[in-house]
Design an enzyme around this catalytic site. Structure first.
Site, PDB file in Angstrom:
ATOM      1  N   HIS A  52      -5.839   2.615   1.490  1.00  0.00           N
ATOM      2  CA  HIS A  52      -5.150   3.809   2.008  1.00  0.00           C
ATOM      3  C   HIS A  52      -5.855   4.429   3.217  1.00  0.00           C
ATOM      4  O   HIS A  52      -5.233   4.682   4.249  1.00  0.00           O
ATOM      5  CB  HIS A  52      -5.026   4.867   0.911  1.00  0.00           C
ATOM      6  CG  HIS A  52      -4.489   4.349  -0.388  1.00  0.00           C
ATOM      7  ND1 HIS A  52      -3.490   3.405  -0.459  1.00  0.00           N
ATOM      8  CD2 HIS A  52      -4.809   4.647  -1.680  1.00  0.00           C
ATOM      9  CE1 HIS A  52      -3.219   3.155  -1.739  1.00  0.00           C
ATOM     10  NE2 HIS A  52      -4.010   3.886  -2.488  1.00  0.00           N
TER      11      HIS A  52
ATOM     12  N   ASP B 268       0.894  -1.155   0.000  1.00  0.00           N
ATOM     13  CA  ASP B 268       0.000   0.000   0.000  1.00  0.00           C
ATOM     14  C   ASP B 268       0.931   1.203   0.000  1.00  0.00           C
ATOM     15  O   ASP B 268       1.580   1.483   1.016  1.00  0.00           O
ATOM     16  CB  ASP B 268      -0.868  -0.013   1.264  1.00  0.00           C
ATOM     17  CG  ASP B 268      -1.823   1.169   1.296  1.00  0.00           C
ATOM     18  OD1 ASP B 268      -1.450   2.260   0.808  1.00  0.00           O
ATOM     19  OD2 ASP B 268      -2.936   1.024   1.816  1.00  0.00           O
ATOM     20  N   HIS B 269       1.016   1.896  -1.117  1.00  0.00           N
ATOM     21  CA  HIS B 269       2.075   2.911  -1.223  1.00  0.00           C
ATOM     22  C   HIS B 269       1.896   4.046  -0.223  1.00  0.00           C
ATOM     23  O   HIS B 269       2.838   4.759   0.091  1.00  0.00           O
ATOM     24  CB  HIS B 269       2.235   3.420  -2.664  1.00  0.00           C
ATOM     25  CG  HIS B 269       1.205   4.410  -3.101  1.00  0.00           C
ATOM     26  ND1 HIS B 269      -0.059   4.068  -3.456  1.00  0.00           N
ATOM     27  CD2 HIS B 269       1.272   5.757  -3.238  1.00  0.00           C
ATOM     28  CE1 HIS B 269      -0.734   5.150  -3.802  1.00  0.00           C
ATOM     29  NE2 HIS B 269       0.057   6.206  -3.681  1.00  0.00           N
TER      30      HIS B 269
HETATM   31  C1  BG6 Z   1      -3.907   4.790  -6.085  1.00  0.00           C
HETATM   32  C2  BG6 Z   1      -5.270   4.821  -6.720  1.00  0.00           C
HETATM   33  O1  BG6 Z   1      -3.813   3.728  -5.192  1.00  0.00           O
HETATM   34  O2  BG6 Z   1      -3.680   6.008  -5.396  1.00  0.00           O
HETATM   35  C3  BG6 Z   1      -5.399   6.020  -7.642  1.00  0.00           C
HETATM   36  O3  BG6 Z   1      -5.477   3.638  -7.464  1.00  0.00           O
HETATM   37  C4  BG6 Z   1      -5.040   7.286  -6.923  1.00  0.00           C
HETATM   38  O4  BG6 Z   1      -6.731   6.107  -8.164  1.00  0.00           O
HETATM   39  C5  BG6 Z   1      -3.693   7.151  -6.214  1.00  0.00           C
HETATM   40  O5  BG6 Z   1      -4.978   8.327  -7.879  1.00  0.00           O
HETATM   41  C6  BG6 Z   1      -3.408   8.364  -5.347  1.00  0.00           C
HETATM   42  O6  BG6 Z   1      -2.115   8.264  -4.828  1.00  0.00           O
HETATM   43  P1  BG6 Z   1      -1.278   9.554  -4.439  1.00  0.00           P
HETATM   44  O7  BG6 Z   1      -0.011   9.029  -3.874  1.00  0.00           O
HETATM   45  O8  BG6 Z   1      -1.109  10.347  -5.692  1.00  0.00           O
HETATM   46  O9  BG6 Z   1      -2.107  10.298  -3.442  1.00  0.00           O
END
Ligand code: BG6
Length: 482
Positions: free
Chosen positions: A241, A178-179
């Site tokens: 997230h 989960d980034h």
């Molecule tokens: C991803 C989603 O996990 O997170 C995307 O699939 C979303 O839809 C993105 O745009 C948002 O990530 P960040 O790091 O740009 O807030």
């Protein structure tokens, strides 16, 4: 850093994620010496690329993300990449892949260590896992698998996928990525809570009134309509997230900072996750869909989106737990595409206290996650020369230089996979709880669809559907960020 010998196989090696995130992150780890001589990366995808072509792609990916590159290092780094054209449904292709992995293992003395990275369309994850098992792709050293989100599309499919993966991998070797857990300010939540007496002492349900998590995006779904139609904001952003952020905010204090203790504390909290009933869903959850403007498409006009789609591009809702420091206290969240601006933030709203100055005053603690990184506390003081109270922010900020030093989430998390640290990955038992919650909301919305109740349409580049302002438990609550 210690050089870690490994052969890494990336399923989806020609894809966007590999190009934008994985190759640059691997290069940074290479530059820091974590992977050096004893590693090889096999990129796989259906296209008939050559090793050379993949190496060019890797080199382009690094150039696109770095302002300065040591070209010699980059050339040597890229020489460790190999391409294998691979159809994930074809058994023989796994044999070829296995032979190539073994050959590279010998050539680079990778000591039988393997990392498998699922970086392709999620519908293939189960099948790949199955074949890794049936065709015995795991080796004699460590075998780890990194799985991108979404991990299933509901509890049942997640269970099925988990079964397929655990046929070859132990839970400790499964890295569900989960980034958001690699983001600097998300990693700052526990230190903020645990090291500041000022904050630690108020982190409870008698002092905090509510918490508000906002993950707002400015962009629409762009070219991802096909994926998004099967997902929607709830599965795309909340199931992973938002729930991870909420868990870090509401979990009891871990015994220590080991991965085991942190996951144990998370689990203790999640066992008390309150699943809302139908009436609560109707009151506290809102879904929306962005409309078009003179120059932009509405969601229903986006490519690969059904004209009568009910997929939500915005969702707001409430989460409560039965246990932990914030037991019973509302944690509100919202996330949406085509909102006014990109802004990921957490607002911790303290209860008002009546006082000798007439009005009730309170403090908020705000954590800005993106695009800047910041923590600030709103405090009250006296106005100069006139009666009354003035509110100011005490800020904890990062210099431009510090912001520039913050590694990308993927670099951090890949590093963790190499060194076998699963603190910032999603454990199966956590995921199960998240899906139970998401499933009941999806079911309720499904019923709404059947009754002709659609998501509320909202104007693009504002703050989402109006109904999101009415999800609160009490009339004295409102969104702090509006
Ligand atoms: C991803 C989603 O996990 O997170 C995307 O699939 C979303 O839809 C993105 O745009 C948002 O990530 P960040 O790091 O740009 O807030």
């Amino acid at each position: 850093m210690k050089n870690i010998p490994v052969v890494m196989i990336i399923f989806g090696g020609s894809g966007d994620l590999a190009h934008r995130k994985l190759y640059p992150a691997l290069f940074n780890l290479y530059e820091q010496g974590l992977i050096h001589d004893n590693f090889a990366v096999i990129g796989t995808a259906r296209r008939p690329w050559s090793h050379e072509y993949l190496r060019e792609q890797v080199s382009d990916a690094v150039h696109e993300t770095h302002s300065e590159v040591n070209e010699n290092d980059l050339a040597t780094f890229a020489s460790h990449f190999y391409y294998q054209s691979h159809d994930v449904t074809n058994v023989e292709h796994y044999e070829t892949l296995k032979n190539l992995a073994q050959e590279l293992d010998d050539r680079y003395s990778a000591q039988g260590n393997r990392i498998f990275y699922m970086a392709m369309a999620p519908r293939f994850f189960g099948q790949i896992a199955q074949h890794i098992n049936d065709q015995h792709l795991t080796s004699t050293g460590f075998n780890r698998i990194v799985v991108e989100k979404p991990f299933g599309r509901d509890l049942t499919s997640a269970e099925e996928l988990n079964k397929q993966i655990t046929a070859s991998f132990d839970e400790d070797d499964i890295f569900r990525i989960d980034h958001y857990l690699g983001k600097e300010m998300i990693q700052n939540i526990l230190p903020l809570r645990l090291t500041n007496p000022l904050i630690k002492n108020v982190w409870n349900n008698s002092t905090i009134k509510n918490i508000q998590v906002t993950l707002a995006e400015h962009l629409g779904v762009e070219a991802r309509g096909g994926y998004y139609e099967a997902s929607g904001a709830l599965r795309d952003m909340v199931q992973n997230h938002i729930f991870q952020i909420i868990t870090l905010l509401a979990m009891p204090e871990p015994k220590d900072l080991s991965s085991k203790s942190i996951h144990a504390a998370k689990q203790k909290l999640l066992d008390s996750l309150i699943i809302p009933n139908e009436a609560e869903i109707a009151k506290h959850f809102v879904r929306g869909q962005y409309l078009g403007s003179d120059v932009t498409f509405g969601y229903r006009q986006e490519p690969n989106v059904a004209e009568d789609s009910n997929t939500e591009t915005f969702v707001a809702g409430e989460v409560k737990f039965g246990k932990g420091p914030l037991a019973g206290m509302p944690i509100y969240f919202r996330t949406g595409k085509e909102m006014r601006e990109k802004k990921n933030r957490i607002d911790i709203v303290l209860k008002h206290m009546s006082n000798q100055y007439g009005q009730a005053h309170s403090n908020n603690i705000t954590i800005i996650i993106d695009p800047d990184m910041q923590i600030y506390i709103t405090i009250n003081g006296k106005k100069i020369n006139t009666p009354g109270i003035r509110r100011e922010n005490l800020a904890y900020q990062f210099t431009k230089e510090e912001q520039g030093k913050v590694p990308d989430g993927y670099e951090r998390l890949l590093h963790d996979v190499f060194v076998n640290d699963s603190t910032n990955f999603t454990h199966w038992s956590e995921l199960k709880n998240y899906w139970k919650f998401i499933d009941v909301i999806e079911e309720a919305w499904q019923k709404d669809n059947e009754n002709g109740q659609e998501p509320e349409q909202y104007l693009p580049y504002r703050m989402g559907p109006k109904a999101a302002n009415d999800i609160f438990d009490s009339p004295t609550e409102r969104w702090i960020y509006d």
